[in-house]
Write an enzyme that holds these catalytic residues in place. Structure first.
Site, PDB file in Angstrom:
ATOM      1  N   PRO A   1     -29.986 -23.061 130.047  1.00 36.07           N
ATOM      2  CA  PRO A   1     -30.253 -23.897 130.875  1.00 36.07           C
ATOM      3  C   PRO A   1     -29.473 -23.932 132.127  1.00 36.07           C
ATOM      4  O   PRO A   1     -28.617 -23.433 132.334  1.00 36.07           O
ATOM      5  CB  PRO A   1     -29.777 -25.344 130.214  1.00 36.07           C
ATOM      6  CG  PRO A   1     -28.911 -24.925 129.126  1.00 36.07           C
ATOM      7  CD  PRO A   1     -29.172 -23.536 128.657  1.00 36.07           C
TER       8      PRO A   1
ATOM      9  N   CYS B   1     -29.598 -25.747 136.095  1.00 39.40           N
ATOM     10  CA  CYS B   1     -30.061 -26.917 136.898  1.00 39.40           C
ATOM     11  C   CYS B   1     -30.505 -26.402 138.322  1.00 39.40           C
ATOM     12  O   CYS B   1     -30.257 -25.398 138.670  1.00 39.40           O
ATOM     13  CB  CYS B   1     -28.634 -27.672 137.313  1.00 39.40           C
ATOM     14  SG  CYS B   1     -27.974 -28.494 135.852  1.00 39.40           S
TER      15      CYS B   1
ATOM     16  N   ALA C   1     -29.990 -29.310 132.218  1.00 38.59           N
ATOM     17  CA  ALA C   1     -29.160 -30.428 131.942  1.00 38.59           C
ATOM     18  C   ALA C   1     -30.118 -31.617 132.390  1.00 38.59           C
ATOM     19  O   ALA C   1     -30.207 -31.976 133.508  1.00 38.59           O
ATOM     20  CB  ALA C   1     -27.899 -30.473 132.391  1.00 38.59           C
TER      21      ALA C   1
ATOM     22  N   GLN D   1     -31.956 -29.532 127.176  1.00 39.36           N
ATOM     23  CA  GLN D   1     -30.509 -29.798 127.142  1.00 39.36           C
ATOM     24  C   GLN D   1     -30.310 -31.077 127.618  1.00 39.36           C
ATOM     25  O   GLN D   1     -30.590 -31.645 128.806  1.00 39.36           O
ATOM     26  CB  GLN D   1     -29.650 -28.947 128.257  1.00 39.36           C
ATOM     27  CG  GLN D   1     -28.284 -29.166 127.938  1.00 39.36           C
ATOM     28  CD  GLN D   1     -27.339 -28.487 128.623  1.00 39.36           C
ATOM     29  OE1 GLN D   1     -27.242 -28.314 129.884  1.00 39.36           O
ATOM     30  NE2 GLN D   1     -26.640 -27.527 128.098  1.00 39.36           N
TER      31      GLN D   1
ATOM     32  N   TYR E   1     -18.807 -32.321 131.520  1.00 39.46           N
ATOM     33  CA  TYR E   1     -19.346 -33.455 131.389  1.00 39.46           C
ATOM     34  C   TYR E   1     -18.957 -34.345 130.493  1.00 39.46           C
ATOM     35  O   TYR E   1     -18.062 -34.475 129.664  1.00 39.46           O
ATOM     36  CB  TYR E   1     -20.841 -33.254 131.654  1.00 39.46           C
ATOM     37  CG  TYR E   1     -21.353 -32.232 132.603  1.00 39.46           C
ATOM     38  CD1 TYR E   1     -21.068 -32.701 133.921  1.00 39.46           C
ATOM     39  CD2 TYR E   1     -22.014 -30.969 132.380  1.00 39.46           C
ATOM     40  CE1 TYR E   1     -21.441 -31.802 135.102  1.00 39.46           C
ATOM     41  CE2 TYR E   1     -22.183 -30.116 133.371  1.00 39.46           C
ATOM     42  CZ  TYR E   1     -22.161 -30.791 134.812  1.00 39.46           C
ATOM     43  OH  TYR E   1     -22.447 -29.897 135.975  1.00 39.46           O
TER      44      TYR E   1
ATOM     45  N   ARG F   1     -24.036 -27.507 122.793  1.00 41.16           N
ATOM     46  CA  ARG F   1     -23.317 -26.520 123.766  1.00 41.16           C
ATOM     47  C   ARG F   1     -21.804 -27.099 123.847  1.00 41.16           C
ATOM     48  O   ARG F   1     -21.540 -28.190 124.371  1.00 41.16           O
ATOM     49  CB  ARG F   1     -24.012 -26.616 125.148  1.00 41.16           C
ATOM     50  CG  ARG F   1     -23.230 -25.372 126.081  1.00 41.16           C
ATOM     51  CD  ARG F   1     -24.199 -25.264 127.245  1.00 41.16           C
ATOM     52  NE  ARG F   1     -24.220 -23.841 127.351  1.00 41.16           N
ATOM     53  CZ  ARG F   1     -24.690 -23.062 128.316  1.00 41.16           C
ATOM     54  NH1 ARG F   1     -25.177 -23.670 129.388  1.00 41.16           N
ATOM     55  NH2 ARG F   1     -24.682 -21.622 128.508  1.00 41.16           N
TER      56      ARG F   1
ATOM     57  N   ARG G   1     -28.401 -16.026 135.006  1.00 44.04           N
ATOM     58  CA  ARG G   1     -28.603 -15.144 136.108  1.00 44.04           C
ATOM     59  C   ARG G   1     -29.471 -14.074 136.083  1.00 44.04           C
ATOM     60  O   ARG G   1     -30.335 -13.716 137.188  1.00 44.04           O
ATOM     61  CB  ARG G   1     -27.335 -14.940 136.938  1.00 44.04           C
ATOM     62  CG  ARG G   1     -26.530 -16.207 137.197  1.00 44.04           C
ATOM     63  CD  ARG G   1     -25.156 -15.854 138.127  1.00 44.04           C
ATOM     64  NE  ARG G   1     -24.354 -17.229 138.303  1.00 44.04           N
ATOM     65  CZ  ARG G   1     -23.250 -17.561 138.899  1.00 44.04           C
ATOM     66  NH1 ARG G   1     -22.697 -16.384 139.323  1.00 44.04           N
ATOM     67  NH2 ARG G   1     -22.683 -18.236 139.075  1.00 44.04           N
TER      68      ARG G   1
END
Length: 361
Positions: free
Chosen positions: A23, A25, A57, A99, A181, A228, A322
């Site tokens: 995932p 963002c 997310a 996610q 988080y 995760r 990436r």
């Protein structure tokens, strides 16, 4: 056939290979609703041969967003906007995951495209954040400590988002308990100073995660549920691999199927030692010591490297981020590099499957 291009079945869902999209963002939603950008961004990875594509997310509530531009699943409008995106992923042969997330004290921040840093003020659309304790992430506003009713609401929000995700067609649900988080904040003693049943001992700090796993499993009984985890805070006296192993065991007992092992994100003073595959050792420990299925992530950008991780028994799948941005056809390229004849090259791309030998001078 390489291990990388062998299928993996999790709770009845078979993924065509073990090279997955982590995932990422995009900070491009409007009121939590994914846009055309998300459609193009995610569908291209499925065309590129990914086994599993996990959407970014996605907040379970408005106050759970990292930024104003985060995607969400707290409304039916958001659910309906995800539907065509999920269909595009599945139509191209990949499995679609999402996610589910709550940013906690790291919510209400500026997107990386804004040029601003820190917490967004109320005048600009920001909100009061929540956390296990009234301890701010460095440089952010002090959050409000969640009371018992607030914790119950968070659990209910995850369950409701899980139901909407399944209705949208997602085939895998991942609970975000990493990267500093909300759920990670409850797990780590650096952010959780509570003295009630959600603080202190490891069992107490893990209570919120286990309640969320229970709630998501009840909301989606037949769907694979991933978790995760950040295996370490990379900071003294913080969350570490031994605690991660134990909590993975407990979460598996509560119905979690696979653990996506990452690290860091809880504190700004973390000291991360990076390098190719730098988090693989954490995934291997969780897999081998907890006896659970795991995916490894972190600077995995080469087919031979990914195959070696699986061959060594360090993970059941590998995820990259990436490298997929650099090459949305990473899996197609990897199949050529490993000499695998996979059946899901798009017909439009078949002419590129074999390289043409260079002509002699």
């Amino acid at each position: 056939m390489s291990l990388l291009f062998s299928p993996l079945t999790v709770r009845g869902v078979t993924v065509r290979n073990r090279l997955w999209v982590a995932p990422m963002c995009q900070y491009s939603a409007v009121d939590g609703v994914p846009q055309e950008w998300h459609h193009t961004h995610l569908a291209q990875f499925a065309s590129g041969g990914a086994g599993l594509v996990v959407a970014e997310a996605t907040a379970v509530s408005p106050e759970g967003r990292i930024s104003l531009e985060d995607t969400g699943l707290w409304t039916d409008e958001q659910r309906d906007a995800w539907g065509p995106i999920v269909a595009a992923i599945r139509d191209r042969g990949a499995r679609a995951g999402v996610q589910l997330a709550h940013a906690g004290r790291k919510a209400s921040t500026w997107s990386p495209f804004s040029g601003e840093h820190g917490s967004v003020p109320a005048a600009a659309g920001g909100w009061t954040t929540v956390a296990p304790s009234a301890i701010a992430f460095e440089g952010y506003d002090v959050p409000q400590e969640l009371d018992a009713a607030g914790i119950d609401e968070v659990v209910a929000d995850f369950a409701a988002a899980a139901r909407r995700a399944v209705d949208a067609g997602f085939e895998v649900l991942e609970i975000h308990a990493a990267h500093g988080y909300l759920v990670h904040q409850f797990l780590s003693p650096l952010a959780n100073r509570r003295t009630d049943e959600y603080g202190g001992s490891l069992e107490n700090r893990a209570r919120l995660l286990l309640r969320i796993v229970d709630a998501v499993r009840a909301a989606a009984p037949d769907v694979p549920v991933f978790v995760r985890l950040s295996a370490t805070d990379w900071a003294d006296d913080g969350w570490d691999v031994a605690q991660t192993v134990q909590v993975a065991r407990w979460a598996a007992d509560h119905g979690a199927d696979l653990f996506d092992v990452s690290s860091g994100g809880l504190v700004a003073h973390q000291r991360i030692e990076t390098g190719p595959g730098y988090q693989v050792e954490f995934a291997a420990r969780v897999r081998n010591e907890a006896g659970v299925a795991v995916s490894a992530v972190g600077m995995i950008d080469d087919a031979v490297q990914a195959e070696a991780i699986l061959a060594a028994g360090e993970a059941d799948a590998v995820s990259s981020a990436r490298e997929w941005l650099r090459d949305p056809h990473f899996a197609l390229r990897a199949s050529v590099e490993l000499g695998d004849e996979i059946a899901y090259w798009p017909a439009q791309y078949l002419r590129a499957r074999r390289r043409t030998p260079a002509r002699a001078a």
